[in-house]
Each structure stands twice: as structure tokens, then as C-alpha cells.
Scaffold this active site. Structure first.
Site, short mmCIF file in Angstrom:
data_model
loop_
_atom_site.label_atom_id
_atom_site.label_comp_id
_atom_site.label_asym_id
_atom_site.label_seq_id
_atom_site.Cartn_x
_atom_site.Cartn_y
_atom_site.Cartn_z
CG ASP A 94 -30.11 37.22 -9.90
OD1 ASP A 94 -30.12 37.02 -8.70
OD2 ASP A 94 -29.89 36.33 -10.74
CB SER A 95 -32.73 34.79 -13.52
OG SER A 95 -32.21 34.14 -12.36
CD GLN A 191 -27.31 27.31 -8.03
OE1 GLN A 191 -26.91 27.03 -6.89
NE2 GLN A 191 -27.67 28.54 -8.37
CG ASP A 268 -23.96 40.50 -6.45
OD1 ASP A 268 -23.78 39.32 -6.81
OD2 ASP A 268 -24.75 40.83 -5.53
CB CYS A 306 -11.57 57.43 1.68
SG CYS A 306 -12.93 57.26 0.49
CB CYS A 308 -15.45 59.02 -1.40
SG CYS A 308 -16.04 59.23 0.29
CB CYS A 311 -13.45 60.76 2.87
SG CYS A 311 -14.12 59.21 3.50
CG HIS A 337 -16.81 55.92 2.96
ND1 HIS A 337 -15.51 56.29 2.66
CD2 HIS A 337 -16.73 54.80 3.72
CE1 HIS A 337 -14.68 55.45 3.23
NE2 HIS A 337 -15.39 54.52 3.88
C1 LIG Z 1 -25.98 37.28 -0.89
N1 LIG Z 1 -25.68 35.96 -1.34
C2 LIG Z 1 -26.11 35.52 -2.53
N2 LIG Z 1 -26.78 36.28 -3.43
C3 LIG Z 1 -27.07 35.43 -4.46
C4 LIG Z 1 -27.79 35.69 -5.64
C5 LIG Z 1 -28.37 37.07 -5.90
C6 LIG Z 1 -27.32 38.05 -6.38
C7 LIG Z 1 -28.01 39.37 -6.64
C8 LIG Z 1 -28.25 39.78 -7.94
C9 LIG Z 1 -28.93 40.99 -8.18
C10 LIG Z 1 -29.36 41.77 -7.11
C11 LIG Z 1 -30.10 43.03 -7.37
F1 LIG Z 1 -30.77 43.39 -6.29
F2 LIG Z 1 -29.28 43.97 -7.74
F3 LIG Z 1 -30.94 42.87 -8.35
C12 LIG Z 1 -29.14 41.36 -5.81
C13 LIG Z 1 -28.45 40.15 -5.58
C14 LIG Z 1 -28.00 34.59 -6.53
N3 LIG Z 1 -28.73 34.77 -7.70
C15 LIG Z 1 -28.97 33.69 -8.50
N4 LIG Z 1 -29.70 33.85 -9.63
N5 LIG Z 1 -28.51 32.44 -8.24
C16 LIG Z 1 -27.76 32.21 -7.13
O1 LIG Z 1 -27.36 31.02 -6.88
C17 LIG Z 1 -27.48 33.30 -6.22
C18 LIG Z 1 -26.73 33.09 -5.06
C19 LIG Z 1 -26.54 34.16 -4.18
N6 LIG Z 1 -25.93 34.24 -2.96
ZN LIG Z 2 -14.70 57.95 1.68
#
Ligand SMILES: CNc1nc2c(CCc3ccc(C(F)(F)F)cc3)c3[nH]c(N)nc(=O)c3cc2[nH]1
Ligand SMILES: [Zn+2]
Length: 372
Positions: A94-95, A191, A268, A306, A308, A311, A337
Site C-alpha cells: 500500500d502507498s 475514490q 485484503d 478444517c 489446517c 485443527c 487457522h
Molecule cells: C480496513 N478498511 C480499509 N483499509 C483500506 C486501505 C488499506 C488497505 C491495507 C493495505 C496494506 C496493509 C498492510 F498493512 F499490509 F500494509 C494494510 C491495509 C486503503 N488503502 C489505500 N491506499 N486507499 C484506500 O482508500 C484504502 C481504503 C481502506 N479501507
Molecule cells: Zn483450522
């Protein structure tokens, strides 16, 4: 062909679901896919071998966290994030935009980028589209997410409009920063809050850049699920059919199935690993709070269906004991799990698409799990 691309194997006849394969420089992943979250360069408590064993081929990591600690130059010197964390599967990063808003303190958004205080040591930090791209290239991730602003929920139409337009300007800066090769791993993020006209505007502006994949951002931010599904209903069809679609931050078993039915390929969520560590297990019959007294003398597995490691070898009673005793093994067994459970769920979803029975599978899942 782009470094990252989706091969669609089948489109469902009665829903918008697609069965596919996501091709990346670090392997091919069956879609729809749930990607475990590895915030700080590790899926918490799990070794890379265990992540492979539960069936995950792609994990997430984060610009924000790795930029602050240990620093992206160090990771680059180590040979990149794959080498650093000994993971040879695919990585999506993620950015950092979202994390600045959900973690950072005292943040100021400017056209240039975002000033914030590190949640680690309170130091003043700055992230911009250019810096985010530099960090993600240093990390060597296979899928690079554009630097965007995830508008808060709720927010006004004016705020959402100004924010999405800045996100589009930032996306153009991201694309300009990346080399042509690296642009082949850049996903744009749509967005527009919960406003149909703004989602349409954002989708049009973002898809104009003809990128290898697109994410739907700004959701799973506290809005009711039916609003999220409504936004998906009118936003997903605006994205090019042949490109991968990633719904960020989703989600729970029911939201995964609902998202697949609306044409989403990638998901994710921190939830499964986070609730695992506080003692809640996901099972096909609903959540089981293993740490509760009810499991004290339950000598059966978390989920008999499961396969895993947890389990196959341990009882709810033993895992509850570990959790109560704050033994680290308890956290590990619960994480194994919950992640395996979601991989099984996505495998069953893919099978259901293949055999044209996804709506029936959803009904059975929802009744077994006890959804509304
Ligand atoms: C929980 N809800 C949610 N998570 C959101 C996320 C994060 C996703 C993310 C990516 C990487 C990780 C890491 F921990 F593995 F690195 C953790 C979480 C968003 N990310 C961006 N860039 N724009 C969005 O508009 C956006 C909306 C989001 N709603
Ligand atoms: Zn399991």
C-alpha cells in the site's frame, strides 16, 4: 504484456463474479483471492513457510510502516523486501496514504503531499506521490498502489470531490515518477466517498491512465455494509473488464462473497489475523471465541472441517489455555487457522464459480454462518 495482469478463465452466468489467474513476477495467483496482511514485513506470528502452507501466494505490506522503520533504503540494501523477509511469493504494497490517516498524528494534507508525525517516535515526516513510489520501488513490490487520500466517512460532497480530484493529480505524479517498466505494476485507486456522481468522475479519471489494475478505495471505513455494496454495484462496472479489481480493506467472510458477486478479484483485511490474536476464530458455523470459558473443556478442534495444522493437532481447550497463559504459541495457532479458513473459503468460492453454483454457495454459507 504488463508485469501484472489478470487472465480471466470464466465469467459467472448469474452474477458479476470472475474466475481468473493474476500473473505477477513472483508467481501466478488464483482469483478471487484473499491476501494476508503483513504490515511490517511479516504476517504477524507466521513464517513464510507457514504462509505458503496455508495456501497464500500473495501478501500485503506497507510503505508507511517500512518507510518509518527500518527505512526503505535499508530494505533496498538488503536486496528488497522479498529477500529481506525471505518471501518468494508476490507482494502488494500500500502507498502509505491510508495509514497516515489512520495511524499518523497531526497530519496536514497539501497539494505537495502529507505532513504527519510518526506514530513510532513522534518525529515530523512527509510522504508524497514521488516519495511513496521511491519507497515502493526500493521495496521491490510486485503491485505498487498509487498514493491516494482515503476520504473519511462520513464526509461532505465538496470534501469528497476536492479529495478525489487531488487523488487523480497525485496518481498522474505517481505514473510520471515510475519508469515505464514499474508503471506496469501500478494500480490506480478509485475514490469519491459514497457519492455516485463522484465515484463515476473518479473512475473515469483514474481509468484514463490505462493502468494494469484498479482498486476501489474509500470503503470499509465505517460505512454500513449495504452502502458499501451499493457503491460497488455502480462503481465496479465502470472499471475495465479485463483488468484486476482490488477492493481495499475487505473483509469478513460475508463481505468477501458479496464482493466476489459484484466482480471483485482481490481482497485484503487485517481482521482475521487481528481477531485471531485476541482469541476469536473464524469457522464455517460462525465465530468461536476460543478464549471464552465455553472452550475450557472442549477437547475437539476449532473447526472439525478444517485441514489446517492447528485443527489437525490441537484442541480448543489447549489453545484457550495458551491464550489465557499469554503463550505466543496460542497467537500462532489462532493465526494459522484464521488465515487457512479464509483460503479455504476463497477456494470454495472459486469452485462454486467454476461449477456455476455461486448464488447457492452464498445461501449455504450465509445460513451455516448465521448471517442476517
Ligand atoms: C480496513 N478498511 C480499509 N483499509 C483500506 C486501505 C488499506 C488497505 C491495507 C493495505 C496494506 C496493509 C498492510 F498493512 F499490509 F500494509 C494494510 C491495509 C486503503 N488503502 C489505500 N491506499 N486507499 C484506500 O482508500 C484504502 C481504503 C481502506 N479501507
Ligand atoms: Zn483450522
Amino acid at each position: 504484456m504488463a508485469a501484472v495482469y489478470l487472465e480471466i478463465l470464466k465469467e459467472d452466468s448469474r452474477t458479476k463474479a470472475r474466475l481468473g489467474k493474476l500473473h505477477t513476477p513472483h508467481g501466478t495467483i488464483d482469483t478471487p483471492v484473499f491476501m494476508p496482511v503483513g504490515t511490517q514485513g511479516t504476517v504477524k506470528t507466521m513464517t513464510p513457510e507457514e504462509i505458503k502452507e496455508i495456501g497464500a501466494g500473495m501478501i500485503l505490506s506497507n510503505t508507511y510502516h517500512l518507510f518509518l522503520r527500518p527505512g526503505h533504503e535499508l530494505v533496498r540494501e538488503a536486496g528488497g523486501l522479498h529477500r529481506f523477509m525471505n518471501w518468494d511469493g508476490a507482494i502488494l504494497t500500500d502507498s502509505g496514504g491510508f495509514q497516515v490517516f489512520s495511524l499518523g498524528d497531526m497530519r496536514t494534507i497539501r497539494e505537495e503531499g502529507v505532513e504527519f508525525r510518526s506514530h513510532i517516535d513522534g518525529s515530523r515526516q512527509f510522504l508524497s506521490p514521488e516519495i511513496s513510489m521511491q519507497v515502493q520501488m526500493s521495496l521491490g513490490s510486485d503491485v505498487v498502489m498509487a498514493f491516494d487520500e482515503c476520504a473519511p466517512y462520513p464526509c461532505t460532497h465538496t470534501y469528497a470531490k476536492d479529495s478525489l480530484e487531488r487523488t487523480t493529480r497525485w496518481l498522474k505524479r505517481c505514473k510520471e515518477t515510475l519508469t515505464t517498466t514499474d508503471t506496469q505494476s501500478l494500480f490506480g485507486i478509485v475514490q469519491g466517498g459514497m457519492f455516485e456522481d463522484l465515484r463515476r468522475q473518479s473512475a473515469a479519471e483514474i481509468t484514463e491512465l490505462d493502468l494494469p489494475g484498479y482498486a476501489i478505495g474509500g470503503l470499509s471505513v465505517g460505512e454500513p455494509k449495504d452502502i458499501m455494496y451499493e457503491v460497488l454495484d455502480y462503481t465496479v462496472p465502470l472499471l475495465p473488464r479485463e483488468k484486476p479489481r482490488y477492493l481495499m480493506g475487505v473483509g469478513s467472510p460475508d463481505a468477501l462473497i458479496e464482493g466476489v458477486m459484484r466482480g471483485i478479484d482481490m481482497f485484503d483485511c487485517v481482521l482475521p489475523t487481528r481477531i485471531a490474536r485476541n482469541g476469536t476464530a473464524l469457522t464455517r458455523f460462525g465465530k468461536v471465541i476460543v478464549r471464552n470459558a465455553g472452550s475450557a473443556r472442549d477437547f475437539g478442534p476449532i473447526d472439525p472441517s478444517c485441514d489446517c495444522y492447528t485443527c489437525r493437532n490441537y484442541s480448543r481447550a489447549y489453545i484457550r489455555h495458551l491464550l489465557k497463559a499469554e503463550e505466543i504459541l496460542g497467537l500462532r495457532l489462532m493465526s494459522i487457522h484464521n488465515l487457512r479458513y479464509l483460503q479455504i473459503l476463497m477456494h470454495e468460492v472459486r469452485e462454486a464459480i467454476k461449477e456455476d453454483r455461486l448464488p447457492e454457495y452464498r445461501e449455504k454459507c450465509f445460513s451455516d454462518y448465521g448471517y442476517e
